[in-house]
Design a protein around this motif. Structure first.
Motif, PDB file in Angstrom:
ATOM      1  N   THR A  77       0.882  -1.168   0.000  1.00 14.45           N
ATOM      2  CA  THR A  77       0.000   0.000   0.000  1.00 14.45           C
ATOM      3  C   THR A  77       0.913   1.210   0.000  1.00 14.45           C
ATOM      4  O   THR A  77       1.764   1.341   0.876  1.00 14.45           O
ATOM      5  CB  THR A  77      -0.926   0.021   1.232  1.00 14.45           C
ATOM      6  OG1 THR A  77      -0.138   0.114   2.418  1.00 14.45           O
ATOM      7  CG2 THR A  77      -1.770  -1.242   1.285  1.00 14.45           C
ATOM      8  N   THR A  78       0.769   2.073  -0.973  1.00 17.22           N
ATOM      9  CA  THR A  78       1.779   3.108  -1.155  1.00 17.22           C
ATOM     10  C   THR A  78       1.205   4.372  -1.765  1.00 17.22           C
ATOM     11  O   THR A  78       0.229   4.330  -2.508  1.00 17.22           O
ATOM     12  CB  THR A  78       2.916   2.591  -2.057  1.00 17.22           C
ATOM     13  OG1 THR A  78       3.862   3.631  -2.276  1.00 17.22           O
ATOM     14  CG2 THR A  78       2.382   2.117  -3.393  1.00 17.22           C
ATOM     15  N   ALA A  79       1.824   5.489  -1.429  1.00 17.04           N
ATOM     16  CA  ALA A  79       1.486   6.762  -2.058  1.00 17.04           C
ATOM     17  C   ALA A  79       2.538   7.142  -3.094  1.00 17.04           C
ATOM     18  O   ALA A  79       2.473   8.215  -3.676  1.00 17.04           O
ATOM     19  CB  ALA A  79       1.382   7.864  -1.001  1.00 17.04           C
ATOM     20  N   TYR A  80       3.513   6.250  -3.331  1.00 17.12           N
ATOM     21  CA  TYR A  80       4.554   6.550  -4.304  1.00 17.12           C
ATOM     22  C   TYR A  80       3.970   6.630  -5.702  1.00 17.12           C
ATOM     23  O   TYR A  80       3.000   5.946  -6.031  1.00 17.12           O
ATOM     24  CB  TYR A  80       5.648   5.483  -4.270  1.00 17.12           C
ATOM     25  CG  TYR A  80       6.646   5.689  -3.162  1.00 17.12           C
ATOM     26  CD1 TYR A  80       7.717   6.553  -3.316  1.00 17.12           C
ATOM     27  CD2 TYR A  80       6.500   5.019  -1.954  1.00 17.12           C
ATOM     28  CE1 TYR A  80       8.631   6.737  -2.289  1.00 17.12           C
ATOM     29  CE2 TYR A  80       7.411   5.196  -0.925  1.00 17.12           C
ATOM     30  CZ  TYR A  80       8.473   6.060  -1.102  1.00 17.12           C
ATOM     31  OH  TYR A  80       9.368   6.249  -0.089  1.00 17.12           O
ATOM     32  N   ASP A  81       4.614   7.445  -6.546  1.00 12.83           N
ATOM     33  CA  ASP A  81       4.110   7.653  -7.893  1.00 12.83           C
ATOM     34  C   ASP A  81       4.454   6.494  -8.815  1.00 12.83           C
ATOM     35  O   ASP A  81       5.050   5.502  -8.425  1.00 12.83           O
ATOM     36  CB  ASP A  81       4.664   8.959  -8.474  1.00 12.83           C
ATOM     37  CG  ASP A  81       3.844  10.161  -8.023  1.00 12.83           C
ATOM     38  OD1 ASP A  81       2.666   9.965  -7.704  1.00 12.83           O
ATOM     39  OD2 ASP A  81       4.390  11.270  -7.988  1.00 12.83           O
ATOM     40  N   GLU A  82       4.117   6.688 -10.085  1.00 15.71           N
ATOM     41  CA  GLU A  82       4.135   5.611 -11.057  1.00 15.71           C
ATOM     42  C   GLU A  82       5.507   5.008 -11.307  1.00 15.71           C
ATOM     43  O   GLU A  82       5.609   3.895 -11.797  1.00 15.71           O
ATOM     44  CB  GLU A  82       3.561   6.117 -12.390  1.00 15.71           C
ATOM     45  CG  GLU A  82       2.047   6.179 -12.421  1.00 15.71           C
ATOM     46  CD  GLU A  82       1.483   7.421 -11.743  1.00 15.71           C
ATOM     47  OE1 GLU A  82       2.271   8.165 -11.142  1.00 15.71           O
ATOM     48  OE2 GLU A  82       0.275   7.631 -11.811  1.00 15.71           O
ATOM     49  N   TYR A  83       6.597   5.724 -10.986  1.00 15.79           N
ATOM     50  CA  TYR A  83       7.908   5.193 -11.333  1.00 15.79           C
ATOM     51  C   TYR A  83       8.195   3.867 -10.637  1.00 15.79           C
ATOM     52  O   TYR A  83       8.994   3.066 -11.098  1.00 15.79           O
ATOM     53  CB  TYR A  83       9.021   6.202 -11.013  1.00 15.79           C
ATOM     54  CG  TYR A  83       9.256   6.456  -9.545  1.00 15.79           C
ATOM     55  CD1 TYR A  83      10.018   5.583  -8.775  1.00 15.79           C
ATOM     56  CD2 TYR A  83       8.726   7.578  -8.926  1.00 15.79           C
ATOM     57  CE1 TYR A  83      10.237   5.815  -7.429  1.00 15.79           C
ATOM     58  CE2 TYR A  83       8.940   7.818  -7.581  1.00 15.79           C
ATOM     59  CZ  TYR A  83       9.698   6.941  -6.842  1.00 15.79           C
ATOM     60  OH  TYR A  83       9.914   7.176  -5.509  1.00 15.79           O
ATOM     61  N   ALA A  84       7.542   3.622  -9.499  1.00 16.13           N
ATOM     62  CA  ALA A  84       7.803   2.389  -8.757  1.00 16.13           C
ATOM     63  C   ALA A  84       6.775   1.304  -9.026  1.00 16.13           C
ATOM     64  O   ALA A  84       6.955   0.174  -8.596  1.00 16.13           O
ATOM     65  CB  ALA A  84       7.838   2.680  -7.257  1.00 16.13           C
TER      66      ALA A  84
END
Length: 251
Positions: A77-84
């Motif tokens: 579950t993450t708020a990181y953007d699309e690069y990951a």
């Protein structure tokens, strides 16, 4: 199945717990830090499934795996953007972008249940995911797409697309010339192909290009309506769960 949540934001953990309960998944424990999680794993039998936030209050959650040989499936579950996102796809059961959507959550749990009988552990390359998170490389995003028009292939520049949308199981690119082209892809694939600086997924049905937004209007139930320069085939509504992230993205 024995399930735990590792999430440092307690309101988010409680919300995820409620969503899981609604689809019949009982959470046995909620952990909120790297230190607390390590101590818990040292003293308890490992669960079947972990919902794992990436950034915890005392460090990246991958530090848990440096200390403990986790014998569980993982859903990020993450708020990181699309690069990951591609790393998450390759190295976990699934990933869920915050704010977590209830339908996406059910799909992730269903995916776990379909995998679980086949193996008792998913092999994760945590170092690879961690590398992308801590030192993200510059990514090349798609600059053009192709669509079949009769016997011809139409080249569509990403900068000329006002929005991508799904309709009747098809994915379309709506362009500046007012045309809508059927593409051989899905919105899920576009999540890792489109530049997050230019495109934002405002709902399950739409990606919008910030450069072609003409107006943003308040809408019912704390939502927003987006008006583009040419596209008018359907209302584009920012779902309530994504309004805050959308506003931050615009800044």
């Amino acid at each position: 199945m024995r399930t735990i949540i590792i999430e440092d934001e307690k309101p988010s953990a409680r919300r995820l717990n409620r969503l899981l309960q609604a689809i019949g998944v009982e959470v046995s424990v909620m952990l909120h830090s790297v230190e607390e999680s390590i101590a818990w794993f040292e003293q308890n039998e490992h669960p079947d499934l972990i919902f794992l936030d990436i950034q915890l209050s005392d460090g990246l959650s991958f530090e848990i795996f440096d200390k403990i040989d986790i014998q569980s499936f993982v859903i990020f579950t993450t708020a990181y953007d699309e690069y990951a996102l591609q790393a998450f796809k390759l190295n976990s059961v699934d990933y869920l972008l915050k704010p977590i959507d209830d339908e996406d959550l059910k799909k992730a749990v269903d995916k776990y249940q379909s995998l679980q009988p086949k193996t008792n552990k998913l092999t994760l390359d945590f170092e690879e995911v961690k590398k992308l998170l801590v030192n993200p490389l510059e990514r090349e995003y798609k600059k053009r797409f192709t669509a079949r028009v009769g016997q011809h292939l139409k080249i569509i520049n990403a900068t000329d697309v006002e929005c991508f949308y799904s309709e009747n199981k098809g994915t379309y690119a709506a362009t500046l010339d007012g045309r809508n082209y059927l593409l051989d892809t899905t919105l899920e694939n576009l999540e890792t192909e489109l530049s997050p600086e230019i495109f934002f997924r405002v709902s399950r049905k739409f990606f919008v290009n910030v450069d072609h937004v003409k107006d943003i209007v308040s809408y019912t139930n704390s939502r927003l309506q987006i008006k583009l320069n040419r596209f008018s085939e359907a209302e584009i509504i920012v779902s309530r769960e994504r309004v805050q992230d959308f506003k931050l993205w615009l800044q």
